[in-house]
Scaffold this motif. Structure first.
Motif, PDB file in Angstrom:
ATOM      1  N   MET A   1       0.767  -1.178   0.136  1.00  0.00           N
ATOM      2  CA  MET A   1      -0.060  -0.156   0.087  1.00  0.00           C
ATOM      3  C   MET A   1       0.810   1.186   0.046  1.00  0.00           C
ATOM      4  SD  MET A   1      -2.674   1.135   2.912  1.00  0.00           S
ATOM      5  CE  MET A   1      -3.247  -0.600   3.085  1.00  0.00           C
ATOM      6  N   THR A   2       0.650   2.303  -0.920  1.00  0.00           N
ATOM      7  CA  THR A   2       1.157   3.550  -0.855  1.00  0.00           C
ATOM      8  C   THR A   2       0.386   4.663  -0.502  1.00  0.00           C
ATOM      9  OG1 THR A   2       0.873   3.813  -3.239  1.00  0.00           O
ATOM     10  CG2 THR A   2       2.825   2.611  -2.501  1.00  0.00           C
ATOM     11  N   THR A   3       0.765   5.638   0.195  1.00  0.00           N
ATOM     12  CA  THR A   3       0.271   6.794   0.607  1.00  0.00           C
ATOM     13  C   THR A   3       0.035   7.724  -0.863  1.00  0.00           C
ATOM     14  OG1 THR A   3       0.006   8.495   1.861  1.00  0.00           O
ATOM     15  CG2 THR A   3       2.245   8.229   1.291  1.00  0.00           C
ATOM     16  N   GLU A   4      -0.976   8.424  -0.693  1.00  0.00           N
ATOM     17  CA  GLU A   4      -1.190   9.522  -1.929  1.00  0.00           C
ATOM     18  C   GLU A   4      -0.367  10.595  -1.695  1.00  0.00           C
ATOM     19  OE1 GLU A   4      -3.336   8.976  -4.393  1.00  0.00           O
ATOM     20  OE2 GLU A   4      -3.976   6.975  -3.393  1.00  0.00           O
ATOM     21  N   GLU A   5       0.148  11.021  -2.584  1.00  0.00           N
ATOM     22  CA  GLU A   5       1.170  12.063  -2.736  1.00  0.00           C
ATOM     23  C   GLU A   5       0.672  13.261  -2.032  1.00  0.00           C
ATOM     24  OE1 GLU A   5       3.695  14.867  -5.873  1.00  0.00           O
ATOM     25  OE2 GLU A   5       2.593  12.912  -6.583  1.00  0.00           O
ATOM     26  N   SER A   6      -0.854  13.493  -2.154  1.00  0.00           N
ATOM     27  CA  SER A   6      -1.293  14.643  -1.527  1.00  0.00           C
ATOM     28  C   SER A   6      -1.323  14.858  -0.029  1.00  0.00           C
ATOM     29  CB  SER A   6      -2.289  15.119  -2.174  1.00  0.00           C
ATOM     30  OG  SER A   6      -3.253  14.144  -2.003  1.00  0.00           O
ATOM     31  N   LEU A   7      -1.316  13.521   0.477  1.00  0.00           N
ATOM     32  CA  LEU A   7      -1.597  13.279   1.892  1.00  0.00           C
ATOM     33  C   LEU A   7      -0.189  13.366   2.707  1.00  0.00           C
ATOM     34  CD1 LEU A   7      -4.338  10.413   2.000  1.00  0.00           C
ATOM     35  CD2 LEU A   7      -4.505  12.932   1.732  1.00  0.00           C
ATOM     36  N   ARG A   8       0.051  14.745   3.198  1.00  0.00           N
ATOM     37  CA  ARG A   8       1.246  14.772   3.932  1.00  0.00           C
ATOM     38  C   ARG A   8       1.337  14.145   5.281  1.00  0.00           C
ATOM     39  NH1 ARG A   8       1.912  20.301   5.687  1.00  0.00           N
ATOM     40  NH2 ARG A   8      -0.259  20.170   6.024  1.00  0.00           N
ATOM     41  N   PRO A   9       2.505  13.512   5.686  1.00  0.00           N
ATOM     42  CA  PRO A   9       2.676  12.796   6.813  1.00  0.00           C
ATOM     43  C   PRO A   9       2.171  13.464   8.018  1.00  0.00           C
ATOM     44  CG  PRO A   9       4.731  12.633   5.426  1.00  0.00           C
ATOM     45  CD  PRO A   9       4.056  13.761   4.720  1.00  0.00           C
ATOM     46  N   GLN A  10       2.228  14.943   8.282  1.00  0.00           N
ATOM     47  CA  GLN A  10       1.611  15.617   9.529  1.00  0.00           C
ATOM     48  C   GLN A  10       0.129  15.386   9.354  1.00  0.00           C
ATOM     49  OE1 GLN A  10       3.126  19.453  10.927  1.00  0.00           O
ATOM     50  NE2 GLN A  10       1.120  20.107  10.703  1.00  0.00           N
ATOM     51  N   SER A  11      -0.519  15.331   8.146  1.00  0.00           N
ATOM     52  CA  SER A  11      -1.978  15.244   7.977  1.00  0.00           C
ATOM     53  C   SER A  11      -2.118  13.699   8.676  1.00  0.00           C
ATOM     54  CB  SER A  11      -2.273  15.344   6.686  1.00  0.00           C
ATOM     55  OG  SER A  11      -2.219  16.692   6.234  1.00  0.00           O
ATOM     56  N   LEU A  12      -1.409  12.922   7.960  1.00  0.00           N
ATOM     57  CA  LEU A  12      -1.850  11.459   8.470  1.00  0.00           C
ATOM     58  C   LEU A  12      -1.444  11.256  10.004  1.00  0.00           C
ATOM     59  CD1 LEU A  12       0.147   9.625   5.755  1.00  0.00           C
ATOM     60  CD2 LEU A  12      -2.320   9.379   6.145  1.00  0.00           C
ATOM     61  N   MET A  13      -0.503  12.128  10.555  1.00  0.00           N
ATOM     62  CA  MET A  13      -0.021  11.880  12.093  1.00  0.00           C
ATOM     63  C   MET A  13      -1.467  12.423  12.768  1.00  0.00           C
ATOM     64  SD  MET A  13       2.408  10.809  13.921  1.00  0.00           S
ATOM     65  CE  MET A  13       3.871  10.926  12.828  1.00  0.00           C
ATOM     66  N   LEU A  14      -1.918  13.560  12.273  1.00  0.00           N
ATOM     67  CA  LEU A  14      -3.002  14.162  13.028  1.00  0.00           C
ATOM     68  C   LEU A  14      -4.236  13.097  13.323  1.00  0.00           C
ATOM     69  CD1 LEU A  14      -2.549  18.040  12.156  1.00  0.00           C
ATOM     70  CD2 LEU A  14      -2.268  17.086  14.343  1.00  0.00           C
ATOM     71  N   THR A  15      -4.594  12.525  11.898  1.00  0.00           N
ATOM     72  CA  THR A  15      -5.635  11.683  11.955  1.00  0.00           C
ATOM     73  C   THR A  15      -5.394  10.419  12.891  1.00  0.00           C
ATOM     74  OG1 THR A  15      -5.984  12.464   9.492  1.00  0.00           O
ATOM     75  CG2 THR A  15      -6.884  10.259  10.320  1.00  0.00           C
ATOM     76  N   PHE A  16      -4.078   9.934  12.722  1.00  0.00           N
ATOM     77  CA  PHE A  16      -3.896   8.859  13.492  1.00  0.00           C
ATOM     78  C   PHE A  16      -3.870   8.968  15.009  1.00  0.00           C
ATOM     79  CE2 PHE A  16      -0.425   6.557  15.919  1.00  0.00           C
ATOM     80  CZ  PHE A  16      -0.790   5.242  16.001  1.00  0.00           C
ATOM     81  N   LEU A  17      -3.732  10.279  15.373  1.00  0.00           N
ATOM     82  CA  LEU A  17      -3.693  10.751  16.923  1.00  0.00           C
ATOM     83  C   LEU A  17      -4.886  10.816  17.417  1.00  0.00           C
ATOM     84  CD1 LEU A  17      -0.460  12.871  16.938  1.00  0.00           C
ATOM     85  CD2 LEU A  17      -0.816  10.606  18.149  1.00  0.00           C
ATOM     86  N   GLY A  18      -5.847  11.463  16.333  1.00  0.00           N
ATOM     87  CA  GLY A  18      -7.200  11.883  16.615  1.00  0.00           C
ATOM     88  C   GLY A  18      -7.787  10.370  16.814  1.00  0.00           C
ATOM     89  N   GLU A  19      -7.513   9.276  16.190  1.00  0.00           N
ATOM     90  CA  GLU A  19      -8.277   8.117  16.236  1.00  0.00           C
ATOM     91  C   GLU A  19      -7.871   7.265  17.553  1.00  0.00           C
ATOM     92  OE1 GLU A  19      -6.873   5.614  12.952  1.00  0.00           O
ATOM     93  OE2 GLU A  19      -8.810   6.065  11.664  1.00  0.00           O
ATOM     94  N   GLN A  20      -6.395   7.412  17.902  1.00  0.00           N
ATOM     95  CA  GLN A  20      -5.924   6.576  18.681  1.00  0.00           C
ATOM     96  C   GLN A  20      -5.676   7.002  20.235  1.00  0.00           C
ATOM     97  OE1 GLN A  20      -6.169   3.328  18.026  1.00  0.00           O
ATOM     98  NE2 GLN A  20      -6.335   3.817  15.803  1.00  0.00           N
ATOM     99  N   VAL A  21      -5.497   8.512  20.257  1.00  0.00           N
ATOM    100  CA  VAL A  21      -5.042   9.124  21.488  1.00  0.00           C
ATOM    101  C   VAL A  21      -6.087  10.303  21.817  1.00  0.00           C
ATOM    102  CG1 VAL A  21      -3.219  10.620  22.567  1.00  0.00           C
ATOM    103  CG2 VAL A  21      -2.674   8.902  20.803  1.00  0.00           C
ATOM    104  N   LEU A  22      -6.699  10.836  20.808  1.00  0.00           N
ATOM    105  CA  LEU A  22      -7.758  11.993  21.471  1.00  0.00           C
ATOM    106  C   LEU A  22      -8.551  11.433  22.346  1.00  0.00           C
ATOM    107  CD1 LEU A  22      -8.395  15.206  20.962  1.00  0.00           C
ATOM    108  CD2 LEU A  22      -9.981  14.071  19.277  1.00  0.00           C
TER     109      LEU A  22
END
Length: 276
Positions: A1-22
């Motif tokens: 699986m490859t990430t979309e070029e337009s999805l920046r790692p910081q955006s992915l990080m915020l989504t990940f933390l919103g799911e798992q930590v918030l």
């Protein structure tokens, strides 16, 4: 699986933390983050660099436990994530409750204030405004811009009004002239093309967590760029409603497997209070 070029790692990080930590008062082990991001197509070095940059920008806090480093939210990043959560699950992509009200913001800045003008326009666009005329911007509904204006130090240069259009105004034409509707429609259409197959595909349990991360990050990027214009004044084939159905359907299919994967892969520890 490859990430979309337009999805920046910081955006992915915020989504990940919103799911798992918030909302959980926990921090997540950096190795767990690296593992999940690798499954989403982000390399270890990019993930580590993103964590470091976000700490430096006040978006993450570090917490050492033995030889391991854990990362948690700051007050600022929690506010950003709560806003995204509301946008994703409560506000939605389709505006059917519009009451006919518009927020108008007029500004006049000295010619030499190019940076301030750029910053104001960028934040207005982020808040759903479009340029009706050069120094007059408009957004559907009642939009509170007081914090935005105060942050930029432009309160004495900005005037804000609530208004309703005259009966003779062609609102549909005004919308087409003010916002880039084809560009926004293309984003929704691309989302549908990418994710509709997953409404029926059988998810791979090993990929479900990373795939849900990509799904939510892409969806949030699109709806945050959408001014939520009144649907009755948009083209009949406007794709936002179908895209939202696809997002919710794929998210529902992925979530049981993604949650099981998170329980297996993520090392979480309670947040320790900062020393006094």
């Amino acid at each position: 699986m490859t990430t979309e070029e337009s999805l920046r790692p910081q955006s992915l990080m915020l989504t990940f933390l919103g799911e798992q930590v918030l909302g959980r008062d926990v921090c997540v082990y950096s190795g767990s983050v690296i593992d999940v991001f690798a499954r989403a197509g982000v390399g270890e070095q990019a993930t580590r660099s993103t964590l470091t940059r976000m700490v430096n920008r006040g978006l993450l806090r570090r917490q050492r436990e033995g030889r391991r480093m854990y990362f948690g939210l700051t007050e600022h990043s929690a506010e950003v994530l709560l806003d995204g959560e509301r946008r994703m699950w409560q506000t939605g992509a389709v505006n059917r409750q519009w009451d006919g009200t518009w927020t108008l913001l007029g500004f006049s800045l000295p010619e030499s204030w190019q940076r301030q003008r750029h910053d104001l326009r960028a934040k207005l666009a982020w808040s759903g405004f479009g340029p009706l005329f050069g120094g007059l911007w408009i957004a559907p509904g009642e939009v509170d811009v007081s914090a935005l204006v105060t942050e930029l130090g432009l309160a004495s240069h900005v005037k804000v009004f609530r208004a309703n259009a005259d009966a003779g105004t062609d609102i549909g034409a005004m919308i087409e002239e003010t916002w880039e509707l084809p560009e926004l429609a293309d984003r929704y259409t691309a989302f549908l093309r990418r994710w509709q197959p997953w409404e029926t595909a059988a998810p791979d349990p090993d990929d479900a967590l990373a795939r849900r991360l990509l799904l939510q990050t892409e969806w949030l990027r699109i709806i945050r760029s959408d001014p939520r214009l009144p649907v009755k004044h948009l083209p009949d084939d406007w794709p936002a409603e179908q895209a939202e159905k696809t997002f919710r359907g794929v998210h529902e299919r992925l979530t049981p497997l993604a949650d099981a994967s998170a329980r297996r892969l993520l090392d979480l520890v309670p947040v320790r209070p900062d020393p006094a």
